[in-house]
Write an enzyme that holds these catalytic residues in place. Structure first.
Site, PDB file in Angstrom:
ATOM      1  N   SER A  22       0.831  -1.194   0.000  1.00  0.00           N
ATOM      2  CA  SER A  22       0.000   0.000   0.000  1.00  0.00           C
ATOM      3  C   SER A  22       0.868   1.248   0.000  1.00  0.00           C
ATOM      4  O   SER A  22       1.953   1.259   0.591  1.00  0.00           O
ATOM      5  CB  SER A  22      -0.882  -0.020   1.253  1.00  0.00           C
ATOM      6  OG  SER A  22      -1.920   0.903   1.181  1.00  0.00           O
ATOM      7  N   CYS A  25       3.368   7.252   2.986  1.00  0.00           N
ATOM      8  CA  CYS A  25       4.236   8.427   2.940  1.00  0.00           C
ATOM      9  C   CYS A  25       5.484   8.214   3.792  1.00  0.00           C
ATOM     10  O   CYS A  25       5.397   7.763   4.938  1.00  0.00           O
ATOM     11  CB  CYS A  25       3.485   9.660   3.413  1.00  0.00           C
ATOM     12  SG  CYS A  25       2.191  10.196   2.276  1.00  0.00           S
ATOM     13  N   ALA A  57       1.772   8.502  -1.799  1.00  0.00           N
ATOM     14  CA  ALA A  57       1.073   9.655  -2.372  1.00  0.00           C
ATOM     15  C   ALA A  57       2.096  10.628  -2.948  1.00  0.00           C
ATOM     16  O   ALA A  57       2.908  11.197  -2.220  1.00  0.00           O
ATOM     17  CB  ALA A  57       0.238  10.343  -1.300  1.00  0.00           C
ATOM     18  N   GLN A  99       0.835   6.274  -6.707  1.00  0.00           N
ATOM     19  CA  GLN A  99      -0.405   6.925  -6.291  1.00  0.00           C
ATOM     20  C   GLN A  99      -0.261   8.428  -6.518  1.00  0.00           C
ATOM     21  O   GLN A  99       0.622   9.063  -5.941  1.00  0.00           O
ATOM     22  CB  GLN A  99      -0.698   6.649  -4.811  1.00  0.00           C
ATOM     23  CG  GLN A  99      -2.044   7.200  -4.359  1.00  0.00           C
ATOM     24  CD  GLN A  99      -2.266   7.036  -2.867  1.00  0.00           C
ATOM     25  OE1 GLN A  99      -1.616   7.704  -2.074  1.00  0.00           O
ATOM     26  NE2 GLN A  99      -3.188   6.154  -2.481  1.00  0.00           N
ATOM     27  N   HIS A 177      -5.607   9.063  -5.748  1.00  0.00           N
ATOM     28  CA  HIS A 177      -5.897   9.129  -4.316  1.00  0.00           C
ATOM     29  C   HIS A 177      -7.129   9.986  -4.080  1.00  0.00           C
ATOM     30  O   HIS A 177      -7.068  11.213  -4.124  1.00  0.00           O
ATOM     31  CB  HIS A 177      -4.684   9.706  -3.584  1.00  0.00           C
ATOM     32  CG  HIS A 177      -4.694   9.467  -2.099  1.00  0.00           C
ATOM     33  ND1 HIS A 177      -5.741   8.883  -1.436  1.00  0.00           N
ATOM     34  CD2 HIS A 177      -3.758   9.742  -1.145  1.00  0.00           C
ATOM     35  CE1 HIS A 177      -5.457   8.803  -0.145  1.00  0.00           C
ATOM     36  NE2 HIS A 177      -4.267   9.311   0.062  1.00  0.00           N
ATOM     37  N   HIS A 180      -9.136   9.595   2.447  1.00  0.00           N
ATOM     38  CA  HIS A 180      -8.447  10.122   3.632  1.00  0.00           C
ATOM     39  C   HIS A 180      -8.547  11.634   3.808  1.00  0.00           C
ATOM     40  O   HIS A 180      -7.682  12.252   4.422  1.00  0.00           O
ATOM     41  CB  HIS A 180      -6.983   9.667   3.626  1.00  0.00           C
ATOM     42  CG  HIS A 180      -6.842   8.182   3.591  1.00  0.00           C
ATOM     43  ND1 HIS A 180      -5.683   7.549   3.218  1.00  0.00           N
ATOM     44  CD2 HIS A 180      -7.745   7.194   3.861  1.00  0.00           C
ATOM     45  CE1 HIS A 180      -5.863   6.232   3.270  1.00  0.00           C
ATOM     46  NE2 HIS A 180      -7.112   6.000   3.659  1.00  0.00           N
ATOM     47  N   TYR A 182      -8.308  14.011   1.560  1.00  0.00           N
ATOM     48  CA  TYR A 182      -7.540  14.833   0.649  1.00  0.00           C
ATOM     49  C   TYR A 182      -8.455  15.364  -0.464  1.00  0.00           C
ATOM     50  O   TYR A 182      -9.656  15.117  -0.461  1.00  0.00           O
ATOM     51  CB  TYR A 182      -6.331  14.054   0.124  1.00  0.00           C
ATOM     52  CG  TYR A 182      -5.398  13.651   1.252  1.00  0.00           C
ATOM     53  CD1 TYR A 182      -4.917  14.602   2.161  1.00  0.00           C
ATOM     54  CD2 TYR A 182      -5.028  12.323   1.452  1.00  0.00           C
ATOM     55  CE1 TYR A 182      -4.083  14.243   3.214  1.00  0.00           C
ATOM     56  CE2 TYR A 182      -4.195  11.954   2.504  1.00  0.00           C
ATOM     57  CZ  TYR A 182      -3.730  12.919   3.381  1.00  0.00           C
ATOM     58  OH  TYR A 182      -2.906  12.558   4.425  1.00  0.00           O
ATOM     59  N   LEU A 301      -5.286  -3.105   8.783  1.00  0.00           N
ATOM     60  CA  LEU A 301      -4.972  -4.088   9.823  1.00  0.00           C
ATOM     61  C   LEU A 301      -5.089  -5.524   9.315  1.00  0.00           C
ATOM     62  O   LEU A 301      -5.680  -6.396   9.964  1.00  0.00           O
ATOM     63  CB  LEU A 301      -5.840  -3.863  11.064  1.00  0.00           C
ATOM     64  CG  LEU A 301      -5.553  -2.569  11.841  1.00  0.00           C
ATOM     65  CD1 LEU A 301      -6.420  -2.497  13.094  1.00  0.00           C
ATOM     66  CD2 LEU A 301      -4.081  -2.455  12.212  1.00  0.00           C
ATOM     67  N   ARG A 324       1.323  -1.095   7.381  1.00  0.00           N
ATOM     68  CA  ARG A 324       2.198  -1.181   8.559  1.00  0.00           C
ATOM     69  C   ARG A 324       2.837  -2.552   8.712  1.00  0.00           C
ATOM     70  O   ARG A 324       3.986  -2.655   9.156  1.00  0.00           O
ATOM     71  CB  ARG A 324       1.404  -0.803   9.808  1.00  0.00           C
ATOM     72  CG  ARG A 324       0.975   0.654   9.785  1.00  0.00           C
ATOM     73  CD  ARG A 324       0.120   1.036  10.973  1.00  0.00           C
ATOM     74  NE  ARG A 324      -0.430   2.373  10.772  1.00  0.00           N
ATOM     75  CZ  ARG A 324      -1.234   2.991  11.620  1.00  0.00           C
ATOM     76  NH1 ARG A 324      -1.591   2.394  12.736  1.00  0.00           N
ATOM     77  NH2 ARG A 324      -1.691   4.201  11.356  1.00  0.00           N
TER      78      ARG A 324
END
Length: 357
Positions: A22, A25, A57, A99, A177, A180, A182, A301, A324
Site C-alpha cells: 500500500s 508516505c 502519495a 499513487q 488518491h 483520507h 484529501y 490491519l 504497517r
C-alpha cells in the site's frame, strides 16, 4: 497453491500474487525529489515478493503535498530518479505503481515526527491550502482557499501531466488518491463540499471532479495499463459519505475505465468514531465487489498470512494491500508463502535462507 499466491490480471498486467504494498508516505523527499531512501524502501519490498508496489502519495503540484517532505511528480526533473526505482522493482519481478495525489486542505503540514504543532505557517516553508469550500479541516487550522472553476480545471490538468510523467518514469499502474480527506475526497463528501455550482450540491456534482480526473488520466494511459482509485468508503460520520454512495460511485467508475477500487475509510473528519480492529475495512471491499462486479483491494490491519488468505479465498476482495505490516516485515510474502505451504521463487541471492516446506 494458495489463493493468496494465485496470479491476478489487471488489463494487460498480470500480478504474480494478490499481495500489494500500500502507498505509505515516507516524508523524506526534498522539493519532491526521490532519493536513496525511497529506492531502498520500495525496492526491498519488491525483493520481499509483493506483486505490486504502489509508491506513496506523490503530489501532482507543489501545493498538493501533505508536507514539504512528500514526493512529487509535477516537473520533468523528478522523472530520472523515479525511473531508477521502477527499473529496480521490475528487475525483482514486481510491478511498479504510483499513487497520484493532491492533499487539498490537509496540505502544508510538518512531518509527523516534527512535533505536535503540525501546521506549517505560510512563511517561510508553508503555503496556502486549497479545498472545494473555504472551511478548514479543524477549527484551529488556517482557512483554505476555495478553488474557482478555472483552478479546478488546472487540478485536472495537473493529474493528466503527472500521469504522463509517471509513464515516462516506468510506472505500469496508476492509482488516484480520492481518500483520507484529501482533495478529491473533499469534493465528493458533503461534509467538506458546500459549493453551489456544478461541483457541489448533488451527488453527481460532488463526484464531478473525480470523474474528470479519471477521464483525463484514462485518456492518456495506454489501453493495456490499469487505473486504480483509492476511496474512503465511509466518513464514519452522520451526514457524510456512505458505503451506499461508494457502491454507486464504483459502478460509475467501472464504466469510466477504472479497473479496481482500493477501499479504505475515514480521514475527512478529525474526530470520527472509527471501529478500528483486524480487517475492519474489508467489508467495504466485499460490498463493492459483490454489488458492482468491480474488482477491489482490501486494506486495514491485515497482519497475518491466514487472514490475508481468507480474504482472497472467500471472495471478499481481489487483492490485499499491506501497509504497517510491510513496514514490520518487508519480506511478508516470502514468509506467508511458507506458512501457507506454497512454494514460490525467492531471489537467487537469498536462496540459501529459503526454508523447506
Amino acid at each position: 497453491m494458495s489463493d493468496l499466491f494465485s496470479p491476478f490480471a489487471l488489463r494487460g498486467i498480470t500480478l504474480r500474487n494478490r499481495i500489494v504494498i500500500s502507498p505509505m508516505c515516507m516524508y523524506s523527499a526534498q522539493d519532491g525529489f526521490a532519493n536513496d531512501w525511497h529506492l531502498v524502501h520500495l525496492g526491498s519490498r519488491a525483493v520481499g515478493g509483493a506483486s505490486l508496489i504502489i509508491q506513496e502519495a506523490t503530489a501532482v503540484s507543489p501545493e498538493g503535498r501533505i508536507t514539504p517532505g512528500d514526493l512529487g511528480i509535477w516537473k520533468d526533473e523528478h522523472v530520472p530518479f523515479l525511473r531508477r526505482i521502477t527499473d529496480f522493482i521490475k528487475a525483482q519481478g514486481s510491478v511498479a505503481g504510483i499513487q497520484l495525489a493532491h492533499a487539498g486542505r490537509k496540505a502544508s503540514h510538518r512531518s509527523p515526527w516534527e512535533g505536535a504543532d503540525a501546521i506549517l505557517p505560510t512563511e517561510p516553508h508553508g503555503w496556502q491550502t486549497v479545498a472545494p469550500s473555504a472551511e478548514p479541516f479543524t477549527p484551529d487550522e488556517p482557512t483554505p482557499h476555495a478553488l474557482s472553476v478555472a483552478e479546478i480545471g488546472q487540478v485536472v490538468a495537473d493529474f493528466r501531466a503527472a500521469t504522463l510523467r509517471s509513464l515516462e518514469a516506468g510506472y505500469e499502474v496508476i492509482e488516484l488518491h480520492a481518500a483520507h480527506g484529501y482533495l478529491l475526497h473533499e469534493f465528493f463528501s458533503p461534509l467538506s463540499n458546500h459549493r453551489q455550482d456544478e461541483y457541489g450540491g448533488s451527488f453527481e456534482n460532488r463526484i464531478r471532479l473525480l470523474l474528470e480526473v479519471v477521464e483525463a488520466t484514462r485518456a492518456v494511459l495506454p489501453e493495456h495499463l490499469p487505473l486504480l482509485v483509492r476511496v474512503s468508503a465511509t466518513d464514519w460520520t452522520e451526514g457524510g459519505w456512505t458505503a451506499a454512495d461508494t457502491v454507486q460511485l464504483a459502478g460509475i467508475l467501472k464504466d469510466k475505465g477504472v479497473d479496481l477500487l482500493d477501499c479504505s475509510t475515514g480521514g475527512n473528519v478529525a474526530k470520527a468514531d472509527i471501529p478500528v480492529g483486524p480487517g475492519y475495512q474489508v467489508e467495504f471491499a466485499e460490498q463493492v465487489r459483490r454489488e458492482t462486479g468491480l474488482p477491489t483491494g482490501a486494506v486495514g490491519l491485515i497482519t497475518d498470512a491466514q487472514q490475508a488468505e481468507a480474504i482472497i479465498a472467500s471472495g471478499q476482495a481481489d487483492l490485499v494491500l499491506l501497509a504497517r505490516e510491510s513496514l514490520r516485515d518487508a519480506y511478508f510474502p516470502l514468509h506467508a508463502a511458507h506458512e501457507l505451504g506454497t512454494d514460490i521463487a525467492w531471489p537467487n541471492q537469498y536462496m540459501r535462507a529459503k526454508p523447506r516446506l
